[in-house]
Scaffold this active site. Structure first.
Site, short mmCIF file in Angstrom:
data_model
loop_
_atom_site.label_atom_id
_atom_site.label_comp_id
_atom_site.label_asym_id
_atom_site.label_seq_id
_atom_site.Cartn_x
_atom_site.Cartn_y
_atom_site.Cartn_z
N GLU A 1 4.28 0.10 -3.35
CA GLU A 1 4.83 0.00 -4.71
C GLU A 1 5.88 1.10 -4.93
O GLU A 1 5.62 2.27 -4.67
CB GLU A 1 3.70 0.18 -5.73
CG GLU A 1 4.21 0.14 -7.16
CD GLU A 1 3.21 0.70 -8.15
OE1 GLU A 1 2.78 1.86 -8.00
OE2 GLU A 1 2.85 -0.03 -9.08
N GLY B 1 -8.76 -8.33 -1.36
CA GLY B 1 -9.92 -7.50 -1.70
C GLY B 1 -11.06 -7.62 -0.70
O GLY B 1 -12.13 -7.06 -0.90
N GLY B 2 -10.81 -8.33 0.39
CA GLY B 2 -11.92 -8.64 1.31
C GLY B 2 -12.12 -7.66 2.45
O GLY B 2 -13.03 -7.85 3.27
N MET C 1 0.84 -1.20 0.00
CA MET C 1 0.00 0.00 0.00
C MET C 1 0.87 1.24 0.00
O MET C 1 1.66 1.45 0.93
CB MET C 1 -0.92 0.03 1.23
CG MET C 1 -2.15 -0.83 1.07
SD MET C 1 -3.20 -0.73 2.51
CE MET C 1 -2.27 -1.73 3.64
N VAL C 2 0.70 2.05 -1.04
CA VAL C 2 1.46 3.28 -1.14
C VAL C 2 1.24 4.11 0.12
O VAL C 2 0.11 4.23 0.60
CB VAL C 2 1.01 4.08 -2.39
CG1 VAL C 2 1.53 5.51 -2.35
CG2 VAL C 2 1.49 3.39 -3.65
N CYS D 1 -2.57 -1.61 -10.21
CA CYS D 1 -2.86 -0.21 -9.88
C CYS D 1 -3.62 0.47 -11.03
O CYS D 1 -3.11 0.57 -12.16
CB CYS D 1 -1.56 0.56 -9.59
SG CYS D 1 -1.89 2.25 -9.11
C1 FNR Z 1 -3.55 0.30 -2.14
N1 FNR Z 1 -3.35 -0.80 -2.97
C2 FNR Z 1 -2.13 -1.05 -3.52
N2 FNR Z 1 -1.89 -2.20 -4.24
C3 FNR Z 1 -0.67 -2.50 -4.69
O1 FNR Z 1 -0.47 -3.55 -5.28
N3 FNR Z 1 0.36 -1.62 -4.50
C4 FNR Z 1 0.21 -0.45 -3.83
O2 FNR Z 1 1.18 0.30 -3.64
C5 FNR Z 1 -1.08 -0.12 -3.35
N4 FNR Z 1 -1.32 1.06 -2.67
C6 FNR Z 1 -2.49 1.24 -2.00
C7 FNR Z 1 -2.65 2.34 -1.15
C8 FNR Z 1 -3.81 2.48 -0.43
C9 FNR Z 1 -3.94 3.65 0.50
C10 FNR Z 1 -4.85 1.55 -0.57
C11 FNR Z 1 -6.12 1.68 0.23
C12 FNR Z 1 -4.72 0.48 -1.42
C13 FNR Z 1 -4.41 -1.83 -3.08
C14 FNR Z 1 -4.30 -2.80 -1.91
O3 FNR Z 1 -3.08 -3.48 -1.91
C15 FNR Z 1 -5.43 -3.85 -2.00
O4 FNR Z 1 -5.28 -4.54 -3.22
C16 FNR Z 1 -6.82 -3.25 -1.93
O5 FNR Z 1 -6.91 -2.31 -0.89
C17 FNR Z 1 -7.85 -4.36 -1.71
O6 FNR Z 1 -7.57 -5.11 -0.55
P1 FNR Z 1 -8.38 -4.87 0.82
O7 FNR Z 1 -8.15 -3.44 1.20
O8 FNR Z 1 -9.83 -5.10 0.51
O9 FNR Z 1 -7.84 -5.85 1.79
#
Ligand code: FNR
Length: 443
Positions: free
Chosen positions: A43, A215-216, A19-20, A116
Site C-alpha cells: 500500500e 485471509g487463509g 503487503m507493506v 488496514c
Molecule cells: C499486510 N496486509 C496488507 N493488506 C493490504 O491491503 N495492504 C498492505 O499494504 C498490507 N500490508 C501488510 C503487511 C504485512 C507484513 C502483513 C502480514 C499483512 C494484509 C494482507 O494483505 C492480508 O490481507 C492478510 O495478511 C491476510 O491474508 P493471509 O496472510 O492470511 O493470506
C-alpha cells in the site's frame, strides 16, 4: 470503464496480496516466477505518491516513482506491467485519481485499500476507517472508474454484521469496480483469529463481480493445493495470499514448495538486480527465516548492516553476471546485453555479452544458456581486470554445491574440446576468452 480482460480477469487466479515492506519489486517478481497470476504492490499513500516524479531508469531498466528526497517510492518494470496492481491508501477521490493517472500506464490496475486497521492509516480516514463511510468509498471508487482506463478494485475487511457487509459490497459493485478482494476478518480481529470463510462465501454469492478470497494463510493455506480448496470453500473467483507467500513465495508453484535456501538466493538475486534497499531486503529475508532467526545464520542476517553483508552470507548469488551488472551501474554504462546461440550439432550454447559497445565471448560452448551467459560475463570481467565474485565461506554446503557445478562445467568443457565445430569465429571487436577453471569462483 475499459476492463482489460486479458490482464486483470480474476477468474481462477492466484494472487500475491498487497503487503507493506514485503510487496516490493523483488518479491513480486519471485511470486510471478513461481506462478502467481497477479501481484499487488505494498500500500502506497496518495499524498506521498503525489510528490513523486515518474523516472525512466535506463540503467536498471525500470520505471521509478521518485520522491523529492530521491527515495524511490514505487519501482516497477516491463515484466510485471500487465500483472501488477497498484494499491493505494487514500481518503480523497481527487487525490486518488491524480495518483491513479500518474501510474496507470505502468500497471495493470488500481486498488484502494479499505482493510488496514493500523492507526497510521485509519487516523487519516484511510484503510479500515473507510468501511464506516460508504459515501466516501462510493465517491473514491466511482471517480477512479470514470477517470482512468485501467480496472479498479478494492480490498475490504468484513463488517460486524453480515447484513451491513452485504449492503456494502453491493454498493461497491455498483461503482463499476472490476473485483473486490475480501480479507475475511473484522477490523478488530488479528491475523491469528480464524478467517470467516462463510462470510466471504455469502459475499461471493451476493455480487456478480469476481470476489478474491483472502485471509487463509494461517489455517488453510500451507501448500499449492490448498489455494484451490480455499477458493472452493469461499466460493470465490480467485485467492489472494499474504503471509504464506511472504514465508515462501513458491507457494504459487504447482509442483510444490521449494527449499527456503533456494528461495532466499533467488530473492537476493532480484534484490541486487533492482537495487532494493538493504533494510527492505533484510526484512523480507527475516520473514522467510522466521523460525530460524535464532540460528547462527538467522542471527548473522539480523545483524547485517548493508547489502554486502547480506550477500556475503549467501554467496552463490554473487555471480559473474551480477558483478558485471554492478560494475556497469557504477560506471553509469548501459546494462550488459547477452545474446546466446545454440549450435544444432550438440545443442550447446554460447553467449556474447555487449558492454560499452564491445563484445565479449567465451571460446568454449556450454550445456545451458545460463552457464554460457556467465562464461561471457567472466571473459568480460577478466578482460577489464575486474573481480568475478566474492566467496567468503569456503566450507558451506552452498559452496560445495557450487564446486560440484564447477566440476561439471570443467568436465563438459574437456569433452567440448573433442567436439567438432567448436572453434570460435573471431570478429574484430570481439574479445574471446576461456573460463576453463571455474565460472563461479574467484581466480
Ligand atoms: C499486510 N496486509 C496488507 N493488506 C493490504 O491491503 N495492504 C498492505 O499494504 C498490507 N500490508 C501488510 C503487511 C504485512 C507484513 C502483513 C502480514 C499483512 C494484509 C494482507 O494483505 C492480508 O490481507 C492478510 O495478511 C491476510 O491474508 P493471509 O496472510 O492470511 O493470506
Amino acid at each position: 470503464m475499459i476492463v482489460n480482460n486479458l490482464t486483470l480477469c480474476y477468474q481462477g487466479k492466484v494472487i500475491l496480496a498487497p503487503m507493506v515492506r514485503v510487496g516490493t519489486l523483488p518479491m513480486r517478481l519471485l511470486a510471478l516466477d513461481y506462478g502467481a497470476d497477479i501481484v499487488y504492490c505494498e500500500e502506497l499513500i496518495d499524498i506521498k505518491m503525489l510528490q513523486c516524479k515518474r523516472v525512466v531508469n535506463e540503467v536498471l531498466d525500470t520505471i521509478d516513482f521518485v520522491a523529492p528526497n530521491e527515495r524511490v517510492i514505487f519501482r516497477t518494470c516491463e515484466r510485471e506491467r500487465n500483472k501488477v496492481v497498484f494499491q493505494m491508501g487514500s481518503a480523497d477521490a481527487e487525490r486518488a485519481l491524480a495518483v491513479a493517472r500518474l501510474v496507470e500506464n505502468d500497471v495493470a490496475g488500481i486498488d484502494i485499500n479499505m482493510g488496514c486497521p493500523k492507526e497510521y492509516s485509519t487516523k487519516g480516514g484511510m484503510g479500515a476507517a473507510l468501511l464506516s463511510d460508504p459515501d466516501k468509498i462510493e465517491k473514491i471508487l466511482s471517480t477512479l472508474v470514470k477517470g482512468i482506463c485501467k480496472p479498479v478494485t478494492c480490498k475490504i475487511r468484513i463488517l460486524p454484521s453480515l447484513e451491513d457487509t452485504l449492503n456494502l459490497v453491493k454498493r461497491i459493485e455498483r461503482t463499476g469496480v472490476a473485483a473486490i478482494a475480501v480479507h475475511g476478518r473484522k477490523k478488530e480481529e488479528r491475523p491469528q483469529h480464524p478467517v470467516h470463510c462463510d462470510i466471504i462465501k455469502a459475499i461471493a454469492e451476493a455480487v456478480s463481480i469476481p470476489v478474491i478470497a483472502n485471509g487463509g494463510s494461517h489455517d488453510h493455506i500451507k501448500v499449492y493445493a490448498d489455494l484451490e480448496a480455499f477458493r472452493q470453500v469461499t466460493s470465490a473467483s480467485s485467492v489472494m495470499v499474504g503471509r504464506a507467500a511472504m514465508w515462501n513465495p513458491s507457494i504459487f508453484r504447482k509442483e510444490g514448495l521449494q527449499p527456503l535456501e533456494k528461495i532466499m538466493q533467488e530473492y537476493i538475486k532480484y534484490a541486487v538486480r533492482y537495487e532494493n534497499h538493504y533494510t527492505n531486503t533484510k526484512y523480507c529475508l527475516c520473514q522467510m527465516l522466521r523460525e530460524q532467526l535464532e540460528t547462527p545464520q538467522g542471527k548473522k542476517l539480523h545483524a547485517a548492516q548493508s547489502s554486502q553483508e547480506i550477500w556475503r552470507q549467501y554467496p552463490p548469488q554473487i555471480t559473474p553476471k551480477m558483478c558485471l551488472l554492478e560494475w556497469c551501474r557504477k560506471e553509469k554504462l548501459a546494462q550488459p546485453v547477452y545474446e546466446t546461440v545454440q549450435r544444432p550439432v550438440d545443442r550447446l550454447f554460447r553467449s556474447v555479452v555487449t558492454v560499452s559497445e564491445h563484445k565479449y565471448c567465451s571460446a568454449l560452448w556450454d550445456k545451458s544458456k545460463k552457464l554460457a551467459e556467465q562464461a561471457a560475463a567472466i571473459v568480460c570481467l577478466r578482460s577489464l581486470g575486474l573481480p568475478e565474485g566474492k566467496l567468503d565461506d569456503a566450507q558451506s554446503p552452498l559452496m560445495h554445491k557450487r564446486k560440484v557445478e564447477e566440476r561439471e562445467l570443467c568436465q563438459d568443457r574437456e569433452n567440448e574440446e573433442t567436439l567438432p565445430g567448436g572453434a570460435p569465429h573471431k570478429k574484430p571487436h570481439l574479445t574471446l576468452g576461456t573460463t576453463n577453471h571455474s565460472i563461479l569462483s574467484r581466480p
